[in-house]
Design an enzyme around this catalytic site. Structure first.
Site, PDB file in Angstrom:
ATOM      1  CG  HIS A 115      -0.288   0.067   2.535  1.00 49.91           C
ATOM      2  ND1 HIS A 115       0.057  -1.060   3.258  1.00 49.91           N
ATOM      3  CD2 HIS A 115       0.120   1.119   3.282  1.00 49.91           C
ATOM      4  CE1 HIS A 115       0.639  -0.696   4.392  1.00 49.91           C
ATOM      5  NE2 HIS A 115       0.694   0.622   4.432  1.00 49.91           N
ATOM      6  CG  HIS A 179       2.541   6.502  10.513  1.00 42.29           C
ATOM      7  ND1 HIS A 179       3.553   7.160   9.863  1.00 42.29           N
ATOM      8  CD2 HIS A 179       2.488   5.282   9.929  1.00 42.29           C
ATOM      9  CE1 HIS A 179       4.075   6.367   8.940  1.00 42.29           C
ATOM     10  NE2 HIS A 179       3.457   5.210   8.955  1.00 42.29           N
TER      11      HIS A 179
HETATM   12  O1  LIG Z   1      -0.342  -2.530   7.236  1.00 42.34           O
HETATM   13  C1  LIG Z   1       0.305  -2.191   8.242  1.00 42.34           C
HETATM   14  O2  LIG Z   1       0.860  -3.025   8.945  1.00 42.34           O
HETATM   15  C2  LIG Z   1       0.476  -0.721   8.616  1.00 42.34           C
HETATM   16  C3  LIG Z   1      -0.531   0.101   7.909  1.00 42.34           C
HETATM   17  C4  LIG Z   1      -0.454   1.584   8.170  1.00 42.34           C
HETATM   18  C5  LIG Z   1      -1.380   2.193   9.007  1.00 42.34           C
HETATM   19  C6  LIG Z   1      -1.348   3.550   9.209  1.00 42.34           C
HETATM   20  C7  LIG Z   1      -0.422   4.359   8.577  1.00 42.34           C
HETATM   21  C8  LIG Z   1       0.524   3.773   7.736  1.00 42.34           C
HETATM   22  O3  LIG Z   1       1.473   4.515   7.088  1.00 42.34           O
HETATM   23  C9  LIG Z   1       0.490   2.389   7.516  1.00 42.34           C
HETATM   24  O4  LIG Z   1       1.393   1.862   6.673  1.00 42.34           O
HETATM   25 FE   LIG Z   2       3.176   3.220   6.115  1.00 44.03          FE
END
Ligand SMILES: O=C(O)CCc1cccc(O)c1O
Ligand SMILES: [Fe+2]
Length: 314
Positions: A115, A179
């Site tokens: 992602h 984050h």
């Molecule tokens: O899929 C995961 O383990 C983490 C996902 C994820 C959540 C919030 C902000 C992010 O930048 C992020 O990558």
């Molecule tokens: Fe991330």
């Protein structure tokens, strides 16, 4: 030749959990405005710097950087499907150019883009394969990380290559403001989780769902002021954005992992993607940048920020 840049946070939780409607509308509106600009610019090439989150890159062989010569969606969080549209010959030329600049670069003919790559492509470009895209992975999840100053070097080497190209180019950086999602950390997890971190590619649908549910639950808790995630840090985020907008990147020569971790959280290490993207743009000449959006969004575990920039070089 022309170069533009967009750097954005990502949060794959956007379709899974929702902050206050007006907060979500503003964030999505800002993405939509940038997407309109991308469509109007109609890039002939996107160079996308992004991290991975143990979906495509694992400790069985963890490069600091990797250029995808062919790449497909990792399939996490149901974002994107199938191959990215990678211009293979051009990507290979980029590998050679970066090596010629003394930056050792890994490359892959079967890169899985998670992602970190697929979400900005969907939100900014409409789909993962809409425009020819060279994906460049920067490790921001698996300790030890490449130093920030190496992300500068990588970006500069890519930028010098792009400066000689005839295409309309869009450079994108993904992730990295504060984050602290619950990504497991090697060294403080049981053996079966270590095994996942070493060789967890292509998980079962059940394992993927369980993992994602844990992340969403973390967002729910953070939005209530509970849970184990470190709070988002608007001061850190706005300070970084200000650094990028003013264009003096020397701060990143000495920025340490500890400094990032203390304020930006574990996910804050992804800022390397923005560092490389801005160094890339700067290597092509001076630039003008502006902040397009910022809001700390707890439910999405994301200091959500967006910056765009235009190269002033002709
Ligand atoms: O899929 C995961 O383990 C983490 C996902 C994820 C959540 C919030 C902000 C992010 O930048 C992020 O990558
Ligand atoms: Fe991330």
């Amino acid at each position: 030749m022309s170069i533009k840049l967009i750097c954005v946070s990502h949060s794959p939780m956007m379709d899974f959990i929702h902050p206050a409607p007006e907060v979500e509308a503003a964030a999505r509106g800002a993405f939509a405005e940038l997407a309109q600009e991308v469509a109007a610019y109609d890039p002939e090439l996107i160079v996308l710097f992004a991290p991975d989150h143990f979906n495509g890159f694992f400790y069985d062989l963890m490069p600091p950087f990797c250029i995808g010569l062919r790449a497909k969606c990792a399939g996490d969080w149901d974002i994107g499907e199938g191959p990215l549209n990678v211009p293979e010959a051009l990507a290979l030329d980029l590998v050679k150019a970066v090596q010629a600049e003394d930056v050792d670069i890994a490359y892959s003919y079967r890169m899985q883009a998670d992602h970190g790559f697929t979400q900005p492509l969907e939100l900014l470009a409409g789909s993962v394969a809409r425009y020819p895209t060279i994906p460049i992975f920067i490790n921001g999840a698996a300790k030890p990380f490449p130093p920030c100053r190496r992300a500068l070097k990588l970006g500069e080497a890519v930028g010098r290559f792009l400066a000689g190209r005839p295409e309309r180019i869009l450079v994108v950086g993904s992730g990295g403001l504060s984050h602290d999602p619950p990504t497991p950390q090697f060294g403080s997890v049981p053996p079966e989780v270590e095994e996942f971190l070493i060789a967890g590619r292509n998980p079962s649908p059940e394992a993927r769902r369980a993992r994602q549910e844990r992340v969403v639950e973390n967002g729910r808790l953070l939005a209530r002021g509970q849970g184990s995630s470190q709070p988002l840090d608007p001061d850190w985020d706005l300070g970084l954005i200000n650094t990028f907008v003013t264009g003096d990147l020397t701060r990143f020569q000495t920025m340490t992992d500890e400094e990032i971790r203390a304020q930006g959280g574990r996910g804050g290490q992804e800022i390397r993607a923005w560092i490389a993207a801005f160094a890339c743009l700067k290597a092509a000449g001076t630039y003008q940048a502006r902040t397009r959006y910022y809001h700390p969004i707890d439910a999405w575990i994301a200091g959500m920020g967006m910056v765009s920039a235009d190269s002033l070089a002709s």
